[in-house]
Design an enzyme around this catalytic site. Structure first.
Site, PDB file in Angstrom:
ATOM      1  N   ASN A 281      -4.737  68.212  22.830  1.00 18.13           N
ATOM      2  CA  ASN A 281      -4.119  69.436  22.311  1.00 18.13           C
ATOM      3  C   ASN A 281      -3.717  69.228  20.858  1.00 18.13           C
ATOM      4  OD1 ASN A 281      -2.764  72.156  22.772  1.00 18.13           O
ATOM      5  ND2 ASN A 281      -1.036  70.944  22.025  1.00 18.13           N
ATOM      6  N   GLU A 282      -4.255  70.065  19.978  1.00 16.08           N
ATOM      7  CA  GLU A 282      -3.839  70.078  18.579  1.00 16.08           C
ATOM      8  C   GLU A 282      -3.724  68.666  17.988  1.00 16.08           C
ATOM      9  OE1 GLU A 282      -1.349  74.288  18.571  1.00 16.08           O
ATOM     10  OE2 GLU A 282      -0.242  72.402  18.695  1.00 16.08           O
TER      11      GLU A 282
ATOM     12  N   CYS B 248       0.756  57.062  13.584  1.00 14.37           N
ATOM     13  CA  CYS B 248       1.649  55.949  13.907  1.00 14.37           C
ATOM     14  C   CYS B 248       1.539  54.891  12.814  1.00 14.37           C
ATOM     15  CB  CYS B 248       1.282  55.364  15.277  1.00 14.37           C
ATOM     16  SG  CYS B 248       2.338  53.995  15.805  1.00 14.37           S
TER      17      CYS B 248
ATOM     18  N   ARG C 253       6.773  65.642  23.322  1.00 15.36           N
ATOM     19  CA  ARG C 253       5.327  65.510  23.532  1.00 15.36           C
ATOM     20  C   ARG C 253       4.755  64.689  22.382  1.00 15.36           C
ATOM     21  NH1 ARG C 253       2.999  71.640  22.172  1.00 15.36           N
ATOM     22  NH2 ARG C 253       2.312  71.171  20.053  1.00 15.36           N
TER      23      ARG C 253
ATOM     24  N   GLU D 155      -5.380  79.903  20.842  1.00 19.72           N
ATOM     25  CA  GLU D 155      -3.967  80.258  20.978  1.00 19.72           C
ATOM     26  C   GLU D 155      -3.549  81.195  19.860  1.00 19.72           C
ATOM     27  OE1 GLU D 155      -1.160  77.045  21.237  1.00 19.72           O
ATOM     28  OE2 GLU D 155      -2.468  75.825  22.495  1.00 19.72           O
TER      29      GLU D 155
ATOM     30  N   PHE E 230      11.544  80.562  24.945  1.00 19.61           N
ATOM     31  CA  PHE E 230      11.698  81.798  24.190  1.00 19.61           C
ATOM     32  C   PHE E 230      10.448  82.157  23.387  1.00 19.61           C
ATOM     33  CE2 PHE E 230      16.164  80.485  24.809  1.00 19.61           C
ATOM     34  CZ  PHE E 230      16.612  81.632  25.463  1.00 19.61           C
TER      35      PHE E 230
END
Length: 662
Positions: A152-153, A158, A114, A305, A355
């Site tokens: 997201n986050e 770069c 990602r 989260e 997991f």
């Protein structure tokens, strides 16, 4: 958080990330039924669904999302709808390889994970805004959508040539021309002077140390670029929806300036994962929650989260012990959260997070973990009286991202003077005494506070220094830690005795950094203690010396001073004090200000916080503790009893106390 679909009084929201694209429709129907039984009323959908929504360039598949949103809405579950732009589909990198990020060594990073995008690539930006616009047009008025979640986050960087082009433009806007850049960066050193803009590149892998000013500006640029992407998507969403827009921060993450993001979102949201193996993790969680609340100016925020049990990304991943899911969540509510959410609802069968714990484990609903989730959902439903209410704080810590970045550069006197550790060290004595603390920026108002602590503000500009001095003269108590006020806005050392801009206020000043090989004994009014790792050679310029080095090369050198200025006092700790000594300093600062917690004699490991009408008393230890709740009888919203006086709290349990009439 504004509920745009159903205008109602504030409530505490409960839920987590939901990834229905990983499951079939029959599972969706099972999920919504189990969600309702658990009290879930808010789920984040679509964070990593770009490849499902746009399987081929320009093609849209919204049918499955239509069904999911309708199903959730029919079951009374609100949606935090995410733009999926944190993880582009493989086809984007294949067809537009310039969108792929490049690391500092020049290696291209490919798809298969990602965050495989360059924030400066125009093809990525175009594709991201295209899918965002189509989502906004289709779902901007959908009754399920109560919140928008951009990306997201935020955290991708770069070092490619496209990034170099944007970096040069950013530098030109900041410094004006090459002469301004060369002056700010001190490029006369090591023959680094730039004669053309094309010579200026991101700080790529080099033979030796980088110019720290170059690193500092590149970090600022990367943060600004990510915030620019956020604003672009947010503005598209606002064209088609009046639901609030946010993104999920990561607390004390050094990648993006959280204070800058907090100024742009409609409601601040944060992800925080405690480490069950760390005995101080509940203290760091409290510090992080206080930071996040402060980023929104004290407004309620969202815990977007956390984990129900174990994570999957540490080398060793113990689960949370029984009860901790509850106390971690109550802690967030106590410190201002109006939503308690988890990653994720249903545990993934495949992929890198298979997991990672979930609200609904692989073993199903008949599990201890899911029973805890249901217990929490029921409890949050009883705490609506605190929703939307403030968390009063009369003490503050000062933290600044630019200063943090400047302190992380190469070739410093020591790598043991770490900002995040200093913040926690100065926060812990306040936490232990139940003194609620904001975490403010150097430009934030000081008037609400009696005590302000500056643990390690490496970079200090003139205006904040002047405000600190004026605030102390007006009666405030200031505590300044080591490593403060050493460099200017460009990361260049301020000439003179340090901290240059605070030395008159402190009545003390330093001339040399003194990392320690062996611990240095110290003595004075604060007793005897040993200083390890780092100290500064300072002198008193009128300040009272409360502790000094006793022996060795620093014999007689002050280590803790206090200076009366106007109606206030300025304290200076010029070394990394051991916990007991720092606790003693902060105890005396609190005594000077009259600040104290809500309860007296609180045992170690017990947290006491007031929010609105409620007093939260949380036992973070693994054993029962006895707490004196005071003479006033109050109703406990957790257990339902009326409590007063000496009360025993079970291991990892808590009470939320309100007046009987509440």
């Amino acid at each position: 958080m504004t509920d745009h679909a159903v205008r109602r009084p504030p409530t505490l929201r409960f839920g987590g990330d939901y990834n229905p694209e990983q499951w079939d429709e029959a599972t969706w129907r099972e999920d919504v039924d189990l969600m309702r039984r658990a009290g879930v009323d808010l789920v984040t959908v679509g964070v990593f669904s770009w490849a499902t929504l746009e399987p081929r360039p320009g093609e849209r598949d919204f049918g499955w999302l239509d069904t999911v949103l309708d199903l959730l809405h029919d079951h009374g579950i609100g949606v935090d709808l995410a733009t999926p732009t944190a993880s582009p589909p493989p086809w984007l990198g294949r067809l537009h390889p310039a969108t792929l990020p490049v690391d500092a060594s020049g290696t291209v990073l490919h798809w298969g994970s990602r965050n495989q995008f360059c924030p400066s690539a125009q093809e990525y930006r175009d594709a991201a805004l295209s899918i965002t616009g189509d989502l906004a047009r289709r779902y901007g008025r959908h009754p399920a959508v109560q919140l928008w979640h951009v990306g997201n986050e935020l955290g991708q960087s770069c070092w490619c040539e496209r990034t170099a082009v944007r970096f040069r433009s950013w530098l030109a806007a900041r410094h004006g021309d090459l002469d301004g850049l060369n002056a700010a960066w001190g490029t006369a050193f090591w023959s680094q002077r730039y004669g053309r803009w094309e010579e200026v590149v991101p700080p790529r892998t080099a033979p030796y140390l980088h110019n720290p000013a170059h690193l500092l500006d590149f970090q600022r640029f990367c943060s600004d670029t990510l915030l620019e992407l956020y604003r672009a998507e947010r503005d598209v969403l606002r064209e088609h929806s009046d639901a609030p827009v946010t993104t999920n921060l990561m607390g004390f993450s050094p990648v993006v300036d959280g204070r800058a993001v907090g100024a742009e979102v409609d409601v601040v949201a944060n992800d925080h994962y405690v480490d069950p193996a760390d005995p101080r993790s509940h203290v760091f969680a409290a510090l992080t929650h206080d930071l996040v609340r402060s980023l929104g100016g004290g407004a309620p925020w969202l815990l977007m989260e956390q984990a129900t049990g174990a994570v999957n990304w540490r080398p060793h991943n113990p689960p949370k012990p029984a009860g901790r899911l509850l106390t971690d969540s109550l802690q967030a509510v106590a410190r201002g959260a109006d939503a308690v959410c988890f990653f994720q609802w249903r545990a993934s069968r495949a992929g890198s997070e298979q997991f990672h714990s979930a609200m609904l484990p692989h073993a199903g609903p008949d599990t201890a973990r899911h029973r805890e989730v249901r217990e929490l959902g029921a409890l949050l439903g009883r705490l609506d009286a605190v929703a939307g209410t403030p968390v009063p704080a009369r003490a503050a810590l000062v933290h600044d991202w630019s200063s943090w970045w400047a302190s992380r550069g190469p070739a410093r006197p020591t790598d043991r003077l770490r900002v995040e550790e200093q913040l926690l060290a100065h926060y812990e004595p306040l936490f232990a005494r139940g003194v609620t603390t904001d975490v403010i920026g150097p430009d934030d108002p000081l008037e609400p506070y009696r005590l302000v602590v500056v643990p390690a503000l490496h970079l200090l500009e003139p205006a904040p220094a002047r405000r600190l001095a004026e605030w102390v003269r007006a009666g405030g108590t200031l505590l300044v830690g080591p490593g403060t006020g050493l460099v200017d806005r460009d990361g260049a050392v301020e000439p003179g005795r340090f901290p240059v801009r605070l030395r008159d206020l402190l009545g003390a000043s330093g001339e040399e950094h003194h990392p320690l090989v062996e611990p240095s004994p110290c003595t004075g009014e604060l007793g005897e203690f040993l200083v390890a790792d780092y100290a500064e050679r300072v002198r008193s310029d009128g300040a009272e010396v409360l502790a000094a080095h006793a022996g060795g090369d620093l014999d007689g050198v002050p280590v803790v001073t206090r200076h009366a200025v106007g109606a206030g006092r300025a304290w200076y700790c010029s070394a990394l004090l051991p916990p007991a000594a720092l606790d003693g300093v902060l105890a005396r600062c609190l005594a000077e200000t009259g600040l104290a917690g809500e309860l007296d004699g609180v045992p170690a490991g017990v947290e006491v916080v007031r929010r609105g009408p409620a007093l939260f008393v949380l036992n973070h230890t693994g054993g029962p503790v006895s707490v004196d709740l005071g003479a006033t009888a109050r109703r406990d919203l957790v257990g339902g009893q009326t409590l007063a006086g000496r009360t025993v709290l079970a291991p990892r349990a808590g009470a939320v106390l309100v007046e009987e009439s509440t």
